[in-house]
Design a protein around this motif. Sequence first.
Motif, mmCIF file in Angstrom:
data_model
loop_
_atom_site.group_PDB
_atom_site.id
_atom_site.type_symbol
_atom_site.label_atom_id
_atom_site.label_comp_id
_atom_site.label_asym_id
_atom_site.label_seq_id
_atom_site.Cartn_x
_atom_site.Cartn_y
_atom_site.Cartn_z
ATOM 1 N N ARG A 427 0.835 -1.208 0.000
ATOM 2 C CA ARG A 427 0.000 0.000 0.000
ATOM 3 C C ARG A 427 0.871 1.261 0.000
ATOM 4 O O ARG A 427 0.530 2.266 -0.627
ATOM 5 C CB ARG A 427 -0.939 -0.019 1.200
ATOM 6 C CG ARG A 427 -2.049 -1.076 1.069
ATOM 7 C CD ARG A 427 -3.042 -1.000 2.199
ATOM 8 N NE ARG A 427 -2.496 -1.542 3.439
ATOM 9 C CZ ARG A 427 -2.542 -2.820 3.776
ATOM 10 N NH1 ARG A 427 -3.091 -3.706 2.955
ATOM 11 N NH2 ARG A 427 -2.032 -3.237 4.912
ATOM 12 N N TYR A 428 1.999 1.199 0.703
ATOM 13 C CA TYR A 428 2.916 2.344 0.763
ATOM 14 C C TYR A 428 3.509 2.632 -0.614
ATOM 15 O O TYR A 428 3.647 3.797 -1.024
ATOM 16 C CB TYR A 428 4.026 2.049 1.777
ATOM 17 C CG TYR A 428 5.073 3.126 1.914
ATOM 18 C CD1 TYR A 428 4.791 4.319 2.565
ATOM 19 C CD2 TYR A 428 6.358 2.929 1.403
ATOM 20 C CE1 TYR A 428 5.757 5.302 2.705
ATOM 21 C CE2 TYR A 428 7.336 3.901 1.538
ATOM 22 C CZ TYR A 428 7.034 5.090 2.194
ATOM 23 O OH TYR A 428 7.996 6.063 2.334
ATOM 24 N N VAL A 429 3.852 1.575 -1.347
ATOM 25 C CA VAL A 429 4.448 1.712 -2.684
ATOM 26 C C VAL A 429 3.528 2.497 -3.611
ATOM 27 O O VAL A 429 3.992 3.322 -4.417
ATOM 28 C CB VAL A 429 4.763 0.317 -3.277
ATOM 29 C CG1 VAL A 429 5.065 0.399 -4.779
ATOM 30 C CG2 VAL A 429 5.939 -0.318 -2.544
ATOM 31 N N GLU A 430 2.220 2.292 -3.473
ATOM 32 C CA GLU A 430 1.252 2.974 -4.336
ATOM 33 C C GLU A 430 1.271 4.485 -4.135
ATOM 34 O O GLU A 430 0.858 5.247 -5.021
ATOM 35 C CB GLU A 430 -0.151 2.427 -4.070
ATOM 36 C CG GLU A 430 -0.323 0.967 -4.485
ATOM 37 C CD GLU A 430 -1.662 0.391 -4.064
ATOM 38 O OE1 GLU A 430 -2.433 1.131 -3.381
ATOM 39 O OE2 GLU A 430 -1.955 -0.775 -4.392
ATOM 40 N N LYS A 431 1.778 4.936 -2.978
ATOM 41 C CA LYS A 431 1.786 6.367 -2.667
ATOM 42 C C LYS A 431 3.060 7.068 -3.132
ATOM 43 O O LYS A 431 3.141 8.292 -3.105
ATOM 44 C CB LYS A 431 1.641 6.567 -1.149
ATOM 45 C CG LYS A 431 0.356 6.005 -0.567
ATOM 46 C CD LYS A 431 0.355 6.122 0.953
ATOM 47 C CE LYS A 431 -0.876 5.460 1.558
ATOM 48 N NZ LYS A 431 -0.833 5.502 3.055
ATOM 49 N N TRP A 435 7.295 4.590 -8.181
ATOM 50 C CA TRP A 435 7.467 3.221 -7.695
ATOM 51 C C TRP A 435 6.295 2.359 -8.191
ATOM 52 O O TRP A 435 5.142 2.809 -8.175
ATOM 53 C CB TRP A 435 7.503 3.175 -6.174
ATOM 54 C CG TRP A 435 8.835 3.558 -5.579
ATOM 55 C CD1 TRP A 435 9.852 4.201 -6.211
ATOM 56 C CD2 TRP A 435 9.253 3.336 -4.246
ATOM 57 N NE1 TRP A 435 10.908 4.409 -5.348
ATOM 58 C CE2 TRP A 435 10.569 3.878 -4.134
ATOM 59 C CE3 TRP A 435 8.685 2.739 -3.131
ATOM 60 C CZ2 TRP A 435 11.297 3.832 -2.938
ATOM 61 C CZ3 TRP A 435 9.400 2.697 -1.940
ATOM 62 C CH2 TRP A 435 10.699 3.230 -1.848
ATOM 63 N N SER A 436 6.601 1.144 -8.610
ATOM 64 C CA SER A 436 5.545 0.223 -9.031
ATOM 65 C C SER A 436 5.935 -1.205 -8.668
ATOM 66 O O SER A 436 7.081 -1.618 -8.885
ATOM 67 C CB SER A 436 5.302 0.333 -10.545
ATOM 68 O OG SER A 436 6.479 0.031 -11.264
ATOM 69 N N GLU A 437 4.982 -1.942 -8.113
ATOM 70 C CA GLU A 437 5.257 -3.327 -7.725
ATOM 71 C C GLU A 437 5.449 -4.188 -8.976
ATOM 72 O O GLU A 437 4.702 -4.088 -9.941
ATOM 73 C CB GLU A 437 4.110 -3.874 -6.879
ATOM 74 C CG GLU A 437 4.430 -5.205 -6.231
ATOM 75 C CD GLU A 437 3.327 -5.692 -5.305
ATOM 76 O OE1 GLU A 437 3.404 -6.870 -4.891
ATOM 77 O OE2 GLU A 437 2.396 -4.916 -5.007
ATOM 78 N N ARG A 446 8.689 -6.955 -4.515
ATOM 79 C CA ARG A 446 9.723 -6.420 -5.394
ATOM 80 C C ARG A 446 9.154 -5.191 -6.096
ATOM 81 O O ARG A 446 8.044 -5.239 -6.642
ATOM 82 C CB ARG A 446 10.174 -7.462 -6.415
ATOM 83 C CG ARG A 446 11.386 -7.011 -7.238
ATOM 84 C CD ARG A 446 11.813 -8.060 -8.248
ATOM 85 N NE ARG A 446 12.934 -7.600 -9.044
ATOM 86 C CZ ARG A 446 14.182 -8.046 -8.940
ATOM 87 N NH1 ARG A 446 14.473 -8.991 -8.051
ATOM 88 N NH2 ARG A 446 15.136 -7.568 -9.712
ATOM 89 N N VAL A 447 9.943 -4.117 -6.115
ATOM 90 C CA VAL A 447 9.457 -2.825 -6.617
ATOM 91 C C VAL A 447 10.446 -2.249 -7.617
ATOM 92 O O VAL A 447 11.661 -2.229 -7.365
ATOM 93 C CB VAL A 447 9.253 -1.829 -5.448
ATOM 94 C CG1 VAL A 447 8.858 -0.453 -5.965
ATOM 95 C CG2 VAL A 447 8.189 -2.364 -4.484
ATOM 96 N N ASN A 448 9.938 -1.785 -8.750
ATOM 97 C CA ASN A 448 10.737 -1.055 -9.727
ATOM 98 C C ASN A 448 10.648 0.440 -9.436
ATOM 99 O O ASN A 448 9.555 0.954 -9.153
ATOM 100 C CB ASN A 448 10.257 -1.337 -11.150
ATOM 101 C CG ASN A 448 10.592 -2.748 -11.599
ATOM 102 O OD1 ASN A 448 11.659 -3.266 -11.310
ATOM 103 N ND2 ASN A 448 9.663 -3.392 -12.298
ATOM 104 N N CYS A 449 11.793 1.117 -9.511
ATOM 105 C CA CYS A 449 11.863 2.541 -9.207
ATOM 106 C C CYS A 449 12.354 3.291 -10.452
ATOM 107 O O CYS A 449 13.422 2.957 -10.979
ATOM 108 C CB CYS A 449 12.828 2.799 -8.049
ATOM 109 S SG CYS A 449 12.553 1.728 -6.604
ATOM 110 N N ASP A 450 11.581 4.278 -10.934
ATOM 111 C CA ASP A 450 11.965 4.951 -12.166
ATOM 112 C C ASP A 450 13.162 5.884 -11.945
ATOM 113 O O ASP A 450 13.656 6.031 -10.829
ATOM 114 C CB ASP A 450 10.768 5.668 -12.802
ATOM 115 C CG ASP A 450 10.315 6.906 -12.015
ATOM 116 O OD1 ASP A 450 11.063 7.385 -11.117
ATOM 117 O OD2 ASP A 450 9.209 7.397 -12.301
#
Length: 504
Positions: A427-431, A435-437, A446-450
């Motif tokens: 839920r934090y990643v969505e904010k 960042w995208s799961e 696992r999260v990709n970070c632009d």
Amino acid sequence: MVEELHKLQNGTDIRGIAIENPEKKVNLTAVEVKAIAGGFMKWLKDKKNIKKEKIKIAVGMDSRLSGPEIKEVILNELVNWGCSIYDCGLCTTPAMFMTTVLDNYKCDGSIMITASHLPYYHNGLKFFTENGGCEKEDIKYILDSAAKQDFKYPSYKGEISKIDFIDTYSSLLVEKIRKGINSNENYEMPLLKFKIIVDAGNGAGGFFASKVLKTLGAEVEGSQFINPDGRFPNHIPNPESKEAMDSIRKAVLKNKADLGIVFDTDVDRAAIVDAGGMDINRNSLIALISSIILDEHPGTTIVTDSVTSNGLSEFIKDLGGKHHRFKRGYRNVINEGIRLNGQGEKCYLAIETSGHAALKENYFLDDGAYLISKILVKMAKLHKQGKSIEDLIKNLKISPESLELRFNILNRNFKDYGYKILDDLKRYVEKINGWSETPNNYEGVRVNCDKLSGDGWFLLRISLHEPVLCLNIESDSKDEIKIIVNNLKIFLIQYSELDISSFK
């Protein structure tokens, strides 16, 4: 005794403390070993349905100090079971599996005494049949049976034959390399032009220098720590250890070698260093063997564990392969490769970043020596073309920054607490902008970070065996990893029963 025995289970292995030491209490004594050996025999009879009178078992060990005593206990117990026993002496874990499939042996089961790269006072047991190593549920059955000890020994005793099985195993590797290179100039000694050195870390891998490389004509002078010594006085025999990799790198450069090889204690893992002193380990080792396998089997799926890099995925995709990133744990990775084949998706390689590499052509057995043999064949062929193995991975993108942290979970129900943190993280990643799961992820979050939010990726997961959250981060831009770290720190600091001191 049931609870104490089950504490010895470590996934698909058994591991315990076998020697008195200042750090931990001994819990793997002759009493436990005898009971476990009996439990293995009961498992063979009950679950593998082996009913014949003379069950054939092979027993081997690595160089650990407690190995001979543990082996003696096992041999005596197997004699009580009326077994026909091969005492293989100093051996490797992959070689012990081979005793169950080679025509001249065809053992019903085998036992390897090892605790991999753990400190000298540890030891343990691995079990095999022709179908591979025991699974978690098999180990549980073995330990349950060991605790009950309702064994019924036959009226006759077994017999022990001492053999040097590592000679047989070495001969297999030698012929594999000869046939693979298939040199018209020198079939018997196709590595005559190479200087290749081995660092066995005083484990069981020293045989590779004398019985394989030297037999094939390679110069092995400069090989180090190849004599077995269960104190491991020089460095931990572990390809993931910086100390071990530094040691083989220095040896390669000092001796002007073409290649350096480092094995773990029982030789189910390996890594290499090239002539220029560059580590080929973890993602780069996976890329190297993937390149070789994809050349032989175009389009195949490569299964890895969860912590492999985005650069590796791109590398495999660019070679026409499919990267299937699965859960941490070498048996998880191997079993996933087997599963994919079973459902019709071709997979010829399953490999974990720790160095456990299993090839379909070799029973999906994680075998460090076999892995190196494949690489040596390719190296010799490339040499004839004026190329080197480094050329195979020159397009692998390596992130300039990476970080690996561990956070102890202090809550008694650590799994529930850990999974709550992971659910909250989603839920934090969505904010967080950018960042995208990652989709199709099998372990942790696992999260990709632009490019504006860290330019990389991170994975937060629960450890397989400990009350720990493990964090892996990579960034493709220098100094950008701090963006990912700072955002994660803001999130994790709210959990009072999570020790995040490693952020410092």
